[in-house]
Motif scaffolding. Structure first.
Motif, PDB file in Angstrom:
ATOM      1  N   ASN A 201      -7.746   6.612   1.939  1.00  0.00           N
ATOM      2  CA  ASN A 201      -6.608   7.368   2.484  1.00  0.00           C
ATOM      3  C   ASN A 201      -5.340   7.154   1.654  1.00  0.00           C
ATOM      4  OD1 ASN A 201      -4.124   6.301   4.340  1.00  0.00           O
ATOM      5  ND2 ASN A 201      -5.681   4.683   4.130  1.00  0.00           N
ATOM      6  N   GLU A 202      -4.494   8.184   1.640  1.00  0.00           N
ATOM      7  CA  GLU A 202      -3.236   8.153   0.890  1.00  0.00           C
ATOM      8  C   GLU A 202      -2.027   8.049   1.810  1.00  0.00           C
ATOM      9  OE1 GLU A 202      -3.289  10.858  -2.818  1.00  0.00           O
ATOM     10  OE2 GLU A 202      -4.501  11.943  -1.330  1.00  0.00           O
ATOM     11  N   LEU A 203      -2.260   7.769   3.103  1.00  0.00           N
ATOM     12  CA  LEU A 203      -1.185   7.877   4.078  1.00  0.00           C
ATOM     13  C   LEU A 203      -0.556   6.553   4.482  1.00  0.00           C
ATOM     14  CD1 LEU A 203      -2.821  10.581   6.393  1.00  0.00           C
ATOM     15  CD2 LEU A 203      -1.254  10.914   4.466  1.00  0.00           C
ATOM     16  N   THR A 204      -1.366   5.524   4.697  1.00  0.00           N
ATOM     17  CA  THR A 204      -0.841   4.271   5.229  1.00  0.00           C
ATOM     18  C   THR A 204      -1.701   3.084   4.828  1.00  0.00           C
ATOM     19  OG1 THR A 204      -0.346   3.047   7.280  1.00  0.00           O
ATOM     20  CG2 THR A 204      -2.110   4.658   7.387  1.00  0.00           C
ATOM     21  N   GLY A 205      -1.077   1.906   4.818  1.00  0.00           N
ATOM     22  CA  GLY A 205      -1.808   0.673   4.557  1.00  0.00           C
ATOM     23  C   GLY A 205      -2.229  -0.026   5.827  1.00  0.00           C
ATOM     24  N   SER A 253      20.394   9.351   6.264  1.00  0.00           N
ATOM     25  CA  SER A 253      19.778   8.111   5.816  1.00  0.00           C
ATOM     26  C   SER A 253      18.305   8.392   5.515  1.00  0.00           C
ATOM     27  CB  SER A 253      19.908   7.025   6.897  1.00  0.00           C
ATOM     28  OG  SER A 253      19.363   5.801   6.459  1.00  0.00           O
ATOM     29  N   ILE A 254      17.852   7.979   4.344  1.00  0.00           N
ATOM     30  CA  ILE A 254      16.492   8.294   3.901  1.00  0.00           C
ATOM     31  C   ILE A 254      15.696   7.009   3.689  1.00  0.00           C
ATOM     32  CG2 ILE A 254      15.092   9.284   2.039  1.00  0.00           C
ATOM     33  CD1 ILE A 254      17.325  11.289   1.545  1.00  0.00           C
ATOM     34  N   ALA A 255      14.475   6.993   4.214  1.00  0.00           N
ATOM     35  CA  ALA A 255      13.500   5.940   3.921  1.00  0.00           C
ATOM     36  C   ALA A 255      12.473   6.536   2.974  1.00  0.00           C
ATOM     37  CB  ALA A 255      12.834   5.443   5.197  1.00  0.00           C
ATOM     38  N   SER A 256      12.351   5.966   1.788  1.00  0.00           N
ATOM     39  CA  SER A 256      11.478   6.500   0.749  1.00  0.00           C
ATOM     40  C   SER A 256      10.325   5.539   0.499  1.00  0.00           C
ATOM     41  CB  SER A 256      12.291   6.708  -0.532  1.00  0.00           C
ATOM     42  OG  SER A 256      11.543   7.363  -1.528  1.00  0.00           O
ATOM     43  N   ALA A 257       9.138   6.082   0.226  1.00  0.00           N
ATOM     44  CA  ALA A 257       7.945   5.257   0.028  1.00  0.00           C
ATOM     45  C   ALA A 257       7.647   5.097  -1.464  1.00  0.00           C
ATOM     46  CB  ALA A 257       6.746   5.874   0.735  1.00  0.00           C
ATOM     47  N   THR A 282      14.191   2.239  -0.373  1.00  0.00           N
ATOM     48  CA  THR A 282      12.787   2.397  -0.745  1.00  0.00           C
ATOM     49  C   THR A 282      11.959   1.226  -0.225  1.00  0.00           C
ATOM     50  OG1 THR A 282      13.393   3.617  -2.742  1.00  0.00           O
ATOM     51  CG2 THR A 282      11.188   2.666  -2.679  1.00  0.00           C
ATOM     52  N   TYR A 283      10.764   1.567   0.286  1.00  0.00           N
ATOM     53  CA  TYR A 283       9.859   0.563   0.852  1.00  0.00           C
ATOM     54  C   TYR A 283       8.532   0.570   0.100  1.00  0.00           C
ATOM     55  CZ  TYR A 283      13.195   0.613   4.688  1.00  0.00           C
ATOM     56  OH  TYR A 283      14.350   0.524   5.433  1.00  0.00           O
ATOM     57  N   PRO A 284       7.848  -0.583   0.008  1.00  0.00           N
ATOM     58  CA  PRO A 284       6.591  -0.671  -0.747  1.00  0.00           C
ATOM     59  C   PRO A 284       5.392  -0.175   0.060  1.00  0.00           C
ATOM     60  CG  PRO A 284       7.124  -2.817   0.150  1.00  0.00           C
ATOM     61  CD  PRO A 284       8.274  -1.907   0.519  1.00  0.00           C
ATOM     62  N   GLY A 285       5.495   1.030   0.584  1.00  0.00           N
ATOM     63  CA  GLY A 285       4.423   1.576   1.409  1.00  0.00           C
ATOM     64  C   GLY A 285       3.965   2.923   0.911  1.00  0.00           C
ATOM     65  N   LEU A 290       6.289   5.616   9.110  1.00  0.00           N
ATOM     66  CA  LEU A 290       6.368   5.383  10.550  1.00  0.00           C
ATOM     67  C   LEU A 290       5.023   4.946  11.133  1.00  0.00           C
ATOM     68  CD1 LEU A 290       8.620   8.427  11.541  1.00  0.00           C
ATOM     69  CD2 LEU A 290       9.305   6.022  11.329  1.00  0.00           C
ATOM     70  N   CYS A 291       3.988   4.933  10.298  1.00  0.00           N
ATOM     71  CA  CYS A 291       2.658   4.467  10.724  1.00  0.00           C
ATOM     72  C   CYS A 291       2.143   3.378   9.786  1.00  0.00           C
ATOM     73  CB  CYS A 291       1.674   5.636  10.751  1.00  0.00           C
ATOM     74  SG  CYS A 291       2.066   6.926  11.945  1.00  0.00           S
ATOM     75  N   GLU A 292       3.049   2.714   9.083  1.00  0.00           N
ATOM     76  CA  GLU A 292       2.666   1.713   8.097  1.00  0.00           C
ATOM     77  C   GLU A 292       2.379   0.352   8.753  1.00  0.00           C
ATOM     78  OE1 GLU A 292       1.727   0.603   5.432  1.00  0.00           O
ATOM     79  OE2 GLU A 292       1.915   2.155   3.900  1.00  0.00           O
ATOM     80  N   ILE A 293       2.072  -0.640   7.910  1.00  0.00           N
ATOM     81  CA  ILE A 293       1.874  -2.003   8.402  1.00  0.00           C
ATOM     82  C   ILE A 293       3.163  -2.460   9.076  1.00  0.00           C
ATOM     83  CG2 ILE A 293       0.128  -2.567   6.683  1.00  0.00           C
ATOM     84  CD1 ILE A 293       2.302  -4.096   5.139  1.00  0.00           C
ATOM     85  N   ASP A 294       3.041  -3.431   9.967  1.00  0.00           N
ATOM     86  CA  ASP A 294       4.161  -3.819  10.825  1.00  0.00           C
ATOM     87  C   ASP A 294       5.431  -4.161  10.044  1.00  0.00           C
ATOM     88  OD1 ASP A 294       2.637  -3.442  13.067  1.00  0.00           O
ATOM     89  OD2 ASP A 294       2.132  -5.560  13.332  1.00  0.00           O
ATOM     90  N   ALA A 295       5.317  -4.947   8.967  1.00  0.00           N
ATOM     91  CA  ALA A 295       6.504  -5.399   8.248  1.00  0.00           C
ATOM     92  C   ALA A 295       7.300  -4.218   7.700  1.00  0.00           C
ATOM     93  CB  ALA A 295       6.109  -6.344   7.118  1.00  0.00           C
ATOM     94  N   ILE A 296       6.601  -3.239   7.128  1.00  0.00           N
ATOM     95  CA  ILE A 296       7.275  -2.072   6.564  1.00  0.00           C
ATOM     96  C   ILE A 296       7.795  -1.177   7.680  1.00  0.00           C
ATOM     97  CG2 ILE A 296       6.937   0.036   5.216  1.00  0.00           C
ATOM     98  CD1 ILE A 296       4.889  -1.516   3.545  1.00  0.00           C
TER      99      ILE A 296
END
Length: 318
Positions: A201-205, A253-257, A282-285, A290-296
């Motif tokens: 999958n390319e969506l979430t970790g 405000s933008i959250a970028s992956a 920018t986040y390492p996800g 919004l469906c990533e691992i808890d920390a992100i």
């Protein structure tokens, strides 16, 4: 603030479902069919988020987030875009994601704001993901006098990853196909809905949230949507070409992956550089922050909450 955790997500399903059932749900009639909506605004909510989701998504996919918002005394209104989720499909072939003009998304959004937001609150802002971010940008560009306090955008679709083809070539092919009467057919390389394994999958970790998403779509076949039509592709590429052409009047405000393969994340900083009130983190996800691992995911939501509190009225009950 209260945050949900993937390790306890299964244990909290009963509470999540109970909250979902307590929300007001219904349909509004539009020129593009019946549009499913959900509304839950506590009497003394801190503020209300208008959640504008992405392509192939549905309000049903965000049950966990809706539960969290409720626990944090934050109101929410959300809906399914025309042609997907529990809203009316636009083609006989339900698997093809189609739109004639991008402004159709904006016109539905305007009705949601008019009928499900403004009658209940004047203290609200956008929370949008992916294609939802492009729709919100389109709305804001056409509505400089909006009453929205701001817009928080998660991995907004400001530029589409058209690899292995360059954007100009993909747009040219889509335009030619539309002129040849193929606008409502699958674009090249597109196909009906397929449930990919987590490893592919390319969506979430986050394996827990990914499996919940796939199980939801397996349970509710009506939610399943495949690839896009030539018409959708041309409309979307034409829309994203306009991303940097207008100034937006409200804070963004933008959250970028960092590892986004769905949209081009570089477009986020280019957009922000042309705006007077826009911040990017920018986040390492992957794409679905919004469906990533808890920390992100928690860091992204913390950014959203901090932004929301900075732009909305501080008093409750507004």
């Amino acid at each position: 603030m209260f945050y949900s955790h993937s390790t306890s997500l299964l244990d909290n399903q009963s509470a999540i479902e109970q909250h979902w059932q307590s929300c007001t749900k219904g349909n509004i009639t539009t020129p593009f069919g019946e549009i499913f909506y959900l509304r839950q605004i506590p009497e003394h909510a801190k503020y209300t988020l208008l959640l504008v989701n992405g392509r192939i998504e549905s309000a049903y996919k965000y049950k966990e987030l809706l539960w969290e918002l409720g626990n944090n005394n934050i109101g929410v209104v959300t809906f399914d875009h025309p042609g997907q989720g529990f809203s009316s499909r636009l083609l006989a072939n339900r698997q093809i994601g189609h739109i004639d003009h991008f402004k159709q998304y904006r016109e539905v959004l305007e009705q949601i704001i008019s009928k499900q937001v403004l009658p209940y609150t004047n203290n609200w802002l956008f929370l949008a993901h992916s294609m939802g971010g492009a729709i919100v940008r389109n709305y804001l560009a056409h509505t400089p006098n909006t009453t929205a306090k701001g817009a928080f955008l998660s991995a907004p679709m400001f530029a589409i990853n058209t690899a292995p083809y360059p954007v100009w070539f993909a747009k040219w092919v889509a335009n030619v196909a539309c002129k040849l009467g193929q606008s409502q057919q699958f674009a090249i390389g597109q196909q009906p809905y397929q449930s990919k394994p987590f490893s592919d999958n390319e969506l979430t970790g986050c394996s827990v949230r990914y499996q919940q998403f796939r199980s939801l779509y397996d349970t509710y076949n009506v939610l399943q949507l495949g690839g896009v039509s030539f018409g959708w592709l041309y409309a979307a590429l034409a829309e994203t070409a306009n991303t940097n052409k207008q100034q937006i009047s409200i804070p963004i405000s933008i959250a970028s992956a960092e590892h986004d393969s769905i949209v081009n994340s570089d477009a986020h900083s280019r957009f922000a550089a042309r705006q007077e009130q826009c911040f990017v983190k920018t986040y390492p996800g992957k794409h679905e922050l919004l469906c990533e691992i808890d920390a992100i995911r928690q860091a992204v939501l913390a950014q959203c909450y901090e932004f929301a509190e900075s732009v909305t009225l501080k008093e409750t009950g507004s």
